[in-house]
Design an enzyme around this catalytic site. Structure first.
Site, PDB file in Angstrom:
ATOM      1  N   ASP A   1       0.825  -1.203   0.000  1.00 20.37           N
ATOM      2  CA  ASP A   1       0.000   0.000   0.000  1.00 20.37           C
ATOM      3  C   ASP A   1       0.862   1.258   0.000  1.00 20.37           C
ATOM      4  OD1 ASP A   1      -2.355   1.456   0.145  1.00 20.37           O
ATOM      5  OD2 ASP A   1      -3.125   0.417   1.924  1.00 20.37           O
TER       6      ASP A   1
ATOM      7  N   ASP B   1     -10.749   1.825  -3.401  1.00 19.08           N
ATOM      8  CA  ASP B   1     -11.356   1.529  -2.098  1.00 19.08           C
ATOM      9  C   ASP B   1     -12.867   1.567  -2.191  1.00 19.08           C
ATOM     10  OD1 ASP B   1      -9.109   1.055  -0.654  1.00 19.08           O
ATOM     11  OD2 ASP B   1      -8.932   3.076   0.163  1.00 19.08           O
TER      12      ASP B   1
HETATM   13  C1  DGJ Z   1      -5.902   1.679   1.905  1.00 17.21           C
HETATM   14  C2  DGJ Z   1      -6.254   0.489   1.088  1.00 17.21           C
HETATM   15  O1  DGJ Z   1      -6.735   0.885  -0.158  1.00 17.21           O
HETATM   16  C3  DGJ Z   1      -7.249  -0.364   1.842  1.00 17.21           C
HETATM   17  O2  DGJ Z   1      -7.656  -1.438   1.064  1.00 17.21           O
HETATM   18  C4  DGJ Z   1      -6.625  -0.823   3.120  1.00 17.21           C
HETATM   19  O3  DGJ Z   1      -5.556  -1.690   2.859  1.00 17.21           O
HETATM   20  C5  DGJ Z   1      -6.165   0.374   3.928  1.00 17.21           C
HETATM   21  N1  DGJ Z   1      -5.344   1.255   3.164  1.00 17.21           N
HETATM   22  C6  DGJ Z   1      -5.414  -0.069   5.157  1.00 17.21           C
HETATM   23  O4  DGJ Z   1      -4.844   0.971   5.832  1.00 17.21           O
END
Ligand code: DGJ
Length: 737
Positions: free
Chosen positions: A478, A548
């Site tokens: 991430d 997301d």
């Molecule tokens: C952002 C990501 O896009 C989510 O799927 C998740 O992993 C969160 N970060 C976790 O902090």
């Protein structure tokens, strides 16, 4: 396929069955552009499309008063010598001059293609798949050499390009602009299709008319960004999915970029793409060279679906490197939306057990397993297990997950650090930040200075420890904030203009080292969803968490837009809980799965918390996915009806032998007394008889020329159900050729 060189006219013709790209030496020795488009005869001499005869206010050299660069089509134009459009490069010399003039020096043609040190690049699997032309140009006054690389691919209407800039003198030079390509089009009757958005609504296609003046998109966020994707399509206005001319240009790069089209007042169009020149300044000592990132230029005369299909196949075969290359992806269950950081071992095992019962193959432990990570304020940088949550460590948990019959995956965010972390306390100088100024935070975190090798080494050593100790099959990488105050503390003041680029080189370096040490790991990149979804990152991680926003309705749009430039197998897509966390919208479990199955597919919720009826549907969905995922992820993908334009949107995939196809039709808003529409299919065999969901039978020609009606007499699906409903059709025929 190959490169034909006409020595007398000094012209080069790169060609394969589908395209031609031609360049030649202009009257003043600069490398000029001759043609790019559908394959033409390679035996002809092409005219330089440069009007001769000087016009008022145009500038020329004394030796040739009839020739001006202002009217020339050029391959890598300079600054300050009579071409008043945007240059492809700018080099500051020791004497303060920025004027340069590159002239043709020599060429080399060879089978295959070289890699670019430290950067992502398309690769051949064997030398006969591509031919490369290197053109060397020189400016002896500046002590500058530029090598232009062009690769033509045998099976794809694609040209790969980049430039290598070398200091062949002794004085230091400073590169202030180093784009990867310039394409001068002889006319400007084009539209420009960009893919823009923001967190939660990534890659919306937006079409703009190109006329006189500059049209541009960029990133200055330190990552490619959700705002503007480093992929654009330059197309004729009437080009649609099925017909027409278009050129797609990807930058294989995950940092700051610029893509720009400049229409001049003489009816020409200059397209340029590369590293964003803003705050880019690269000192180059004698003997040193600088490599620009690569661009991938895809041509079609057969519409945008054809363009995307070539892109999908090329990325899967020549950019993605992984043990999972061209392989169906495991069906995963991720705990993020179920627990966020609030979990312990038993809670995780409970979620995983239910996943196993449903048929899931891989469990992914998301954010919150390390350091003091109980909320956003702490822990990043400390890549050792939080034993309060997981007393048996990551190794202990992964063992238990494996014993359930599931593979185990883990989340990391290696580029970041929290103030409340052991790493920051020990190394406050490891972060990016301007001296004597407050640092801007993003999600309460700071960005590690990946331009420093010691920082990348530290993170590598920590992660190596975790991965080596545990049976890890998957890693979600991430990156949850953009870069600000991009300054390398303690670094040379003259080199601060290199930091953005060195940062992303550091990211690539860490990826490369981890990939090599753990080749069995499937990497999925992520940046608050899809804020770093680009062709460069796919060289290291074959799939990217697309957004997301997992709302079924929104996801149709996000995945539809993403499909223009990226393969379905690269699109991370999961079913999450309803009502959706991001939109509050309720949709059925089938509506959610019918979108996610056109992606890598997985679940992002606690399956213990859904109804028994829904759980039975989940089992069916996983069975369906296991049967068809190879086709869904790697089949020939067609966009049929756009969710940005129609209430009924649709897409489909077809197998290589055309015997099987899967069509999805999504309804947005339920209307009373609604009209009947038809979804015309594509890519089927006209003479084959297809069975739809094992029931109705139609020939391919009917399905493609008339289409699937939105209302069947005996099956009033669209008429009775509400908003955001969808339907999947599996088409089968006994065609084998
Ligand atoms: C952002 C990501 O896009 C989510 O799927 C998740 O992993 C969160 N970060 C976790 O902090």
């Amino acid at each position: 396929m190959g490169v034909k060189y006409n020595d007398k006219e000094k012209q080069f013709h790169l060609f394969n069955e589908k395209i031609s790209y031609c360049l030649g030496v202009s009257p003043d020795g600069e490398v000029g552009h001759l043609f790019f488009g559908k394959r033409i005869n390679e035996d002809q001499t092409l005219p330089l499309l440069q009007s001769r005869g000087i016009r008022p206010l145009m500038c020329n050299l004394k030796e040739d008063e009839d020739y001006t660069k202002e009217l020339a089509l050029l391959e890598y134009p300079a600054f300050g010598n009579g071409d008043f459009r945007s240059p492809a490069y700018e080099v500051l010399q020791g004497n303060g001059s920025r004027v340069t003039n590159l002239t043709y020096h020599s060429y080399d043609i060879y089978s295959g293609k070289k890699s670019i040190p430290g950067l992502p690049a398309a690769y051949t699997n064997s030398d006969d798949e591509a031919t490369t032309l290197e053109i060397t140009c020189r400016d002896d006054v500046a002590g500058l050499e530029v090598v232009l690389f062009y690769t033509i691919w045998e099976k794809y209407p694609i040209i790969s390009r980049h430039a290598s800039i070398r200091n062949v003198g002794t004085d230091q030079l400073t590169i202030e602009r180093a784009l990867s390509c310039c394409i001068d089009f002889p006319d400007q009757d084009y539209n420009w299709l960009q893919f823009q958005g923001a967190w939660g609504r990534e890659r919306v296609p937006v079409e703009r008319n190109l006329s006189d003046g500059i049209t541009a998109i960029e990133s200055m966020r330190g990552h490619s960004s959700a705002n503007y994707n480093p992929f654009v399509i330059v197309k004729r206005a009437n080009t649609d999915e099925e017909n027409g001319e278009a050129i797609g240009i990807h930058l294989l790069y995950s940092g700051n970029f610029l893509a720009q089209a400049e229409g001049d007042v003489y009816g020409r169009l200059r397209f340029e793409m590369g590293i964003n020149p803003k705050w880019f300044s690269w000192p180059l000592k004698g003997g040193e060279s600088f490599e620009t990132p690569e661009v991938m230029i895809t041509y079609t005369k057969s519409g945008l679906n054809d363009l995307s299909q070539n892109i999908h196949s090329f990325i899967n075969n020549h950019i993605v490197r992984s043990n999972y290359k061209n392989k169906p992806r495991p069906i995963l269950l991720n705990n993020w939306e179920a627990t966020e950081m609030n979990f312990d071992e038993e809670k995780i095992l409970n979620i995983a057990r239910k996943g196993k019962e449903a048929g899931v193959e891989l469990f992914v432990l998301d954010d919150g397993w390390f350091g003091k990570r109980n909320n956003d304020y702490a822990g990043l940088g400390d890549w050792f297990v939080n034993t309060n949550k997981l007393p048996n460590g990551i190794a202990g948990l992964s063992k238990k997950i494996n014993e359930l019959g599931l593979k185990f995956g883990i989340w990391i965010e290696p580029e970041m650090v929290n103030e409340d972390s052991e790493l920051y306390r020990a190394h406050p100088d490891y972060v990016l930040g301007a001296p004597d100024r407050a640092r801007t935070l993003g999600r309460h975190q700071m960005v590690l200075d990946f331009s420093k090798k010691e920082v990348v080494d530290n993170i590598y050593d920590q992660l190596y420890g975790v991965f080596a100790d545990t049976d890890i099959s998957y890693v979600k990488w991430d990156m949850n904030r953009s870069i600000t105050e991009c300054y390398s503390l303690g670094g040379d003041p003259d080199k601060q203009g290199t930091v953005y680029h060195r940062y992303i080189m550091g990211v690539y370096d860490l990826y490369e080292r981890l990939r090599k040490a753990f080749p069995e790991i499937l990497f999925e990149s992520c940046s608050s969803g899809g804020s770093r979804f680009d062709a460069g990152i796919l060289h290291y991680a074959p799939q990217t968490w697309c957004s997301d926003d997992t709302d079924a309705r929104e996801r149709i749009r996000i995945q539809y837009g993403t499909s223009y430039g990226y393969p379905i197998s690269s699109i991370g897509a999961h079913v999450s809980a309803s009502p959706n966390l991001q939109t509050g919208r309720a949709t059925t479990i089938d509506a959610r799965a019918n979108v996610a199955c056109f992606g890598t597919f997985g679940y992002e919720l606690d399956l213990n918390e859904i109804s028994e009826e829904d759980f039975e549907r989940v089992k069916e969905q996983i069975k369906f996915m296991k049967e068809y995922r190879e086709l869904l992820q790697f089949g020939r993908f067609y966009r049929l009806s756009s969710p940005f334009k129609k209430n009924l949107s649709s897409w489909m995939v077809v197998s290589k032998d055309q015997s099987t196809a899967i069509v999805a039709i999504y309804k947005d808003i339920k209307q009373p007394n609604e009209p009947v529409s038809l979804i015309r299919l594509q890519g089927l065999k006209e003479t084959a008889l297809y069975t739809l969901n094992g029931e109705k039978e139609f020939y391919g020609d009917y399905l493609m020329e008339s289409g699937i009606p939105s209302i069947w007499n005996e099956e009033p699906w669209y008429a009775t159900e509400g908003d955001f409903t969808s339907k999947i059709y599996v088409l089968k025929s006994n065609v084998t050729k």
